[in-house]
Enzyme design. Sequence first.
Site, short mmCIF file in Angstrom:
data_model
loop_
_atom_site.label_atom_id
_atom_site.label_comp_id
_atom_site.label_asym_id
_atom_site.label_seq_id
_atom_site.Cartn_x
_atom_site.Cartn_y
_atom_site.Cartn_z
N GLU A 54 0.84 -1.22 0.00
CA GLU A 54 0.00 0.00 0.00
C GLU A 54 0.86 1.25 0.00
OE1 GLU A 54 -1.92 -0.49 3.77
OE2 GLU A 54 -3.37 -1.95 3.04
N PRO A 55 1.71 1.44 -1.00
CA PRO A 55 2.55 2.64 -0.99
C PRO A 55 1.72 3.88 -1.31
CG PRO A 55 2.89 1.41 -3.02
CD PRO A 55 1.91 0.61 -2.21
N GLY A 56 2.00 4.98 -0.62
CA GLY A 56 1.37 6.26 -0.93
C GLY A 56 2.44 7.24 -1.34
N ARG B 143 2.48 20.27 5.95
CA ARG B 143 3.55 19.41 6.48
C ARG B 143 4.63 20.16 7.28
NH1 ARG B 143 6.66 16.75 3.86
NH2 ARG B 143 6.68 14.91 5.19
N TYR C 180 4.65 18.62 10.88
CA TYR C 180 5.71 17.64 11.14
C TYR C 180 7.10 18.26 11.13
CZ TYR C 180 2.04 14.63 9.02
OH TYR C 180 0.87 14.00 8.67
N CYS D 146 -2.52 34.00 9.68
CA CYS D 146 -2.26 34.67 10.96
C CYS D 146 -1.85 33.70 12.05
CB CYS D 146 -3.51 35.45 11.36
SG CYS D 146 -4.08 36.48 10.02
N GLU D 147 -0.75 33.04 11.86
CA GLU D 147 -0.18 32.10 12.83
C GLU D 147 1.33 32.14 12.64
OE1 GLU D 147 -1.75 29.18 14.46
OE2 GLU D 147 -3.78 29.37 13.63
N TYR E 210 0.45 14.05 0.76
CA TYR E 210 0.04 14.71 1.99
C TYR E 210 0.15 16.24 1.85
CZ TYR E 210 0.56 9.87 3.29
OH TYR E 210 0.44 8.50 3.30
C1 LIG Z 1 -0.87 5.99 5.34
C2 LIG Z 1 -0.96 4.53 5.10
C3 LIG Z 1 -0.28 3.96 4.02
C4 LIG Z 1 0.64 4.73 3.11
O1 LIG Z 1 1.77 5.20 3.73
P1 LIG Z 1 2.92 5.90 2.86
O2 LIG Z 1 3.94 6.27 3.84
O3 LIG Z 1 2.32 7.08 2.19
O4 LIG Z 1 3.41 4.89 1.89
C5 LIG Z 1 -0.47 2.61 3.77
N1 LIG Z 1 -1.27 1.86 4.57
C6 LIG Z 1 -1.93 2.38 5.62
C7 LIG Z 1 -2.79 1.51 6.44
C8 LIG Z 1 -1.79 3.73 5.92
O5 LIG Z 1 -2.43 4.24 6.98
#
Ligand SMILES: *Cc1c(COP(=O)(O)O)cnc(C)c1O
Length: 421
Positions: free
Chosen positions: A275-277, A314, A318, A346-347, A375
């Site tokens: 599940e890469p994002g 971000r 973070y 305004c922060e 993100y």
């Molecule tokens: C956020 C998330 C991801 C993706 O994370 P990345 O760091 O963007 O790759 C995959 N699986 C789950 C369950 C998440 O919460």
Amino acid sequence: MDHFLYRDGALHAEDVPVSEIAAAVGTPFYVYSTATLTRHFQLFQDALSGLDHTICFAMKSLSNQAVLKTLADLGAGMDVVSGGEYARAVAAGVPGDRIVFSGVGKTREEMTQALQGGIRQFNVESEPEMETLSAVATELGRTAPITIRVNPDVDAKTHAKIATGKSENKFGIPISRAREVYARAAALPGLEVVGIDVHIGSQLTDIEPFRTAFTKVADLTRALRAEGHDIRRLDLGGGLGIPYTRVNEAPPLPFDYGAMIRETVGDLGCEIEIEPGRLISGNAGLLVSRVIYVKSGEDREFLILDGAMNDLLRPAMYDAHHDIVPVVEPAPGADTSAYDVVGPVCESGDTFAKGRHLPQLGAGDLVAFRSAGAYGAVMASEYNTRPLIPEVLVKGDQFAVIRPRPTFDEIIARDKLPEWL
Ligand SMILES: *Cc1c(COP(=O)(O)O)cnc(C)c1O
């Protein structure tokens, strides 16, 4: 690598000058590269080639439907974390059997929505969720395919706000209790247990925490099989980090990540999901903004941009670093100045960078924040009644607005005044 390079002294998104997009849509805006999205997706495909695998893009990192369709057309599935994301994935044409549903707080409504619309699996995160899902599925006369997310108690060595695999985090069930929980799941009428899920955090820059976690998952697979569970699918989550600076940063490559997956779980005969994002979307996007003023403080120069923390959260959230580059390529050896780069909100937290050395800039100049695809737009808000900024997708020499900037009237019209006021 990405497809945002200087050509003839001007920053381009693929073959389109960024300044041309700015002239057409106004600033600030996000721009995404089809070629970069495609390349990063393909790197994972190549890294897992030969394994029975599915790549479910974590769409919470970047969820515009044009991006989802770009990836889905390449064969991607989607990892969704809300009913809204599920609806968006379906609207973008992603078939239900390529959608996995993650998240610690799925509601009965979301479960119903996904069961009726079609779902590859729910990644269940607790026993109460398991029981609710079984009840909802039974009421609908269906069986819900599930994995159970285990929390392997592994330190992902990333920012505390995006570490998810330690026992103090809210995610998953403790791996030490997994056998007991799997036995309960197997006894519930509305569920079909198909596998195991794990996701230990985001922006991991070291491969070892993954190796530790996946080794634990492999051991658990054997243990659960010995107890009669048909574990045939392993969802290994996302989390692979990206370089946010051009120097001294070399997170593991998808190829090495793939090799580690083969070593740890490759011999189990399981179907592998990841599940890469961020790794797919992060370096596929820029945030482009214009300098409004250069303001001299007592001991520093402020570069005041038209983009702000509500557009790119971000840095405020973070303490994240984004490289900032001028859209007009600086001459070699050009003078630089140290700037505090800030937005108009305004922060005091509306600060993108402090003491950042940049070529000297003036009012009206364009700058680009690199690595802003993941993100970025998805976390934006309308704080200070600043409209959500446009998103633009580039492909070769074409570009299109894939989300327009709302007008003030559109924003204001969402408020409703009660009759009695
Ligand atoms: C956020 C998330 C991801 C993706 O994370 P990345 O760091 O963007 O790759 C995959 N699986 C789950 C369950 C998440 O919460």
